[in-house]
Design an enzyme around this catalytic site. Sequence first.
Site, mmCIF file in Angstrom:
data_model
loop_
_atom_site.group_PDB
_atom_site.id
_atom_site.type_symbol
_atom_site.label_atom_id
_atom_site.label_comp_id
_atom_site.label_asym_id
_atom_site.label_seq_id
_atom_site.Cartn_x
_atom_site.Cartn_y
_atom_site.Cartn_z
ATOM 1 N N ASN A 149 0.825 -1.242 0.109
ATOM 2 C CA ASN A 149 -0.065 0.014 0.040
ATOM 3 C C ASN A 149 0.741 1.170 -0.077
ATOM 4 O O ASN A 149 1.573 1.385 1.202
ATOM 5 C CB ASN A 149 -0.858 0.036 1.341
ATOM 6 C CG ASN A 149 -1.627 1.210 1.363
ATOM 7 O OD1 ASN A 149 -1.797 2.142 0.538
ATOM 8 N ND2 ASN A 149 -2.504 1.361 2.341
ATOM 9 N N TRP A 150 1.149 1.951 -1.148
ATOM 10 C CA TRP A 150 2.027 2.987 -1.324
ATOM 11 C C TRP A 150 1.440 4.250 -0.523
ATOM 12 O O TRP A 150 2.346 5.146 -0.544
ATOM 13 C CB TRP A 150 2.325 3.271 -2.652
ATOM 14 C CG TRP A 150 2.802 2.061 -3.469
ATOM 15 C CD1 TRP A 150 3.570 1.001 -2.712
ATOM 16 C CD2 TRP A 150 3.479 2.103 -4.804
ATOM 17 N NE1 TRP A 150 4.043 0.039 -3.784
ATOM 18 C CE2 TRP A 150 4.063 0.756 -5.121
ATOM 19 C CE3 TRP A 150 3.242 2.841 -5.977
ATOM 20 C CZ2 TRP A 150 4.693 0.467 -6.277
ATOM 21 C CZ3 TRP A 150 3.797 2.692 -7.160
ATOM 22 C CH2 TRP A 150 4.406 1.368 -7.179
ATOM 23 N N LYS A 151 0.137 4.240 -0.238
ATOM 24 C CA LYS A 151 -0.481 5.454 0.210
ATOM 25 C C LYS A 151 -0.188 6.710 -0.682
ATOM 26 O O LYS A 151 -0.126 6.224 -1.744
ATOM 27 C CB LYS A 151 0.075 5.781 1.754
ATOM 28 C CG LYS A 151 0.059 4.351 2.588
ATOM 29 C CD LYS A 151 -0.085 4.525 4.192
ATOM 30 C CE LYS A 151 -0.185 3.244 4.840
ATOM 31 N NZ LYS A 151 -0.039 3.268 6.373
ATOM 32 N N HIS A 206 -9.248 1.089 5.021
ATOM 33 C CA HIS A 206 -7.940 1.507 5.711
ATOM 34 C C HIS A 206 -8.267 2.423 6.987
ATOM 35 O O HIS A 206 -9.035 3.054 6.944
ATOM 36 C CB HIS A 206 -6.978 1.842 4.519
ATOM 37 C CG HIS A 206 -5.778 1.986 5.314
ATOM 38 N ND1 HIS A 206 -5.221 3.024 6.195
ATOM 39 C CD2 HIS A 206 -4.881 1.023 5.163
ATOM 40 C CE1 HIS A 206 -3.911 2.612 6.757
ATOM 41 N NE2 HIS A 206 -3.744 1.389 5.767
ATOM 42 N N GLU A 217 -6.753 4.791 8.182
ATOM 43 C CA GLU A 217 -6.537 6.110 7.712
ATOM 44 C C GLU A 217 -7.496 6.502 7.132
ATOM 45 O O GLU A 217 -8.060 7.983 7.407
ATOM 46 C CB GLU A 217 -5.380 6.518 6.820
ATOM 47 C CG GLU A 217 -4.203 6.212 7.568
ATOM 48 C CD GLU A 217 -2.978 5.349 6.943
ATOM 49 O OE1 GLU A 217 -2.931 5.595 5.714
ATOM 50 O OE2 GLU A 217 -1.936 4.838 7.543
ATOM 51 N N GLU A 233 -5.239 -4.945 10.681
ATOM 52 C CA GLU A 233 -4.138 -3.722 10.982
ATOM 53 C C GLU A 233 -4.489 -3.112 12.080
ATOM 54 O O GLU A 233 -5.200 -2.016 12.095
ATOM 55 C CB GLU A 233 -4.257 -2.540 9.704
ATOM 56 C CG GLU A 233 -4.016 -3.578 8.326
ATOM 57 C CD GLU A 233 -3.273 -2.536 7.258
ATOM 58 O OE1 GLU A 233 -2.205 -2.557 6.762
ATOM 59 O OE2 GLU A 233 -4.037 -1.517 6.908
ATOM 60 N N GLY A 268 2.643 2.263 10.793
ATOM 61 C CA GLY A 268 3.652 3.361 10.555
ATOM 62 C C GLY A 268 4.173 3.789 11.932
ATOM 63 O O GLY A 268 4.887 4.798 12.091
ATOM 64 N N SER A 286 3.557 -1.882 10.323
ATOM 65 C CA SER A 286 5.100 -2.064 10.696
ATOM 66 C C SER A 286 5.697 -3.390 10.238
ATOM 67 O O SER A 286 6.768 -3.856 10.606
ATOM 68 C CB SER A 286 5.429 -1.689 12.235
ATOM 69 O OG SER A 286 4.949 -0.351 12.333
ATOM 70 N N GLY A 294 5.081 1.445 4.616
ATOM 71 C CA GLY A 294 6.459 1.971 4.764
ATOM 72 C C GLY A 294 7.219 0.897 3.622
ATOM 73 O O GLY A 294 7.977 1.419 2.800
HETATM 74 P P1 13P Z 1 3.015 0.541 7.722
HETATM 75 O O1 13P Z 1 3.842 -0.748 7.073
HETATM 76 O O2 13P Z 1 3.860 1.684 7.105
HETATM 77 O O3 13P Z 1 3.139 0.425 9.079
HETATM 78 O O4 13P Z 1 1.683 0.592 7.311
HETATM 79 C C1 13P Z 1 0.553 -0.405 7.204
HETATM 80 C C2 13P Z 1 -0.475 0.104 6.408
HETATM 81 O O5 13P Z 1 -1.269 0.839 6.766
HETATM 82 C C3 13P Z 1 -0.627 -0.940 5.297
HETATM 83 O O6 13P Z 1 -1.927 -0.636 4.799
#
Ligand code: 13P
Length: 253
Positions: A10-12, A96, A98, A168, A174, A214, A236
């Site tokens: 997931n590149w966000k 997600h 976020e 998650e 993150g 993470s 990440g």
């Molecule tokens: P990280 O791997 O940066 O913690 O993010 C996880 C995530 O939100 C994947 O959707």
Amino acid sequence: MPRTKLVAGNWKMNTTLAEAKALAAAVVAGVESDDRIAVAVCPPFPWLLPVAEVLRGSPVALGAQDVYSEKKGAFTGEVSPGMLRECGCRYVIIGHSERRHILGESDAVVNHKVHAALDEGLHVILCIGETLAERERQLTERIVQRQVLAGCTGLKDDQLARLTIAYEPVWAIGTGQVATPEQAQEAHATIRATLRHVRGPAIAEALPILYGGSVTAENAAGLLHLPDVDGVLVGGASLKADSFLGIVRAAKK
Ligand code: 13P
């Protein structure tokens, strides 16, 4: 039948166009076709088509990070499931944390999106997970159950064949604070037990459950070999080809 493992990046809201294409090309170069494992990358919306071009003919699938619940019309700024299909998406991430916590998406909104995406033939990665405050108040099980039930409301059995759940925990996203294998397995077992209770054993056993939060090339193996962990959703560490490919390798072992 063993569940196919999925490693999804997931590149966000990251990468320039040039970076997105280079990252996709480096992932393609490092992934061989393998029946036991699926690999996907989920770039930002504007990079879907150019990244699709880079992935063409490779075993790496394309996914989007969100979708709207309507097919077309006056919904300024939104993107429909059909548009994602036309861009070459196989997967879409929905719910997600976020989007739930920064953009205020409710369980009902998430469920509408899940329906719309599955109706269009997309594979859905439905994200769920508790916050730190909820974990500290021993509410993890309740939150996870509620999100699974709400996310899957009204889905037919054949649609569930295209559903993947990603656990998650919000406190692990993150933060560098990955869930321990015990915490991950416990939550995943709760998710599977919830599915078994409401949808029966066949669906519960077949449905893939990913862990996200993470994940790195270093800690992936310890998570990917847990009995109820069927892959990982990586933030990440998916932005660097080396670390993402390290996670793909860990899934193969
Ligand atoms: P990280 O791997 O940066 O913690 O993010 C996880 C995530 O939100 C994947 O959707």
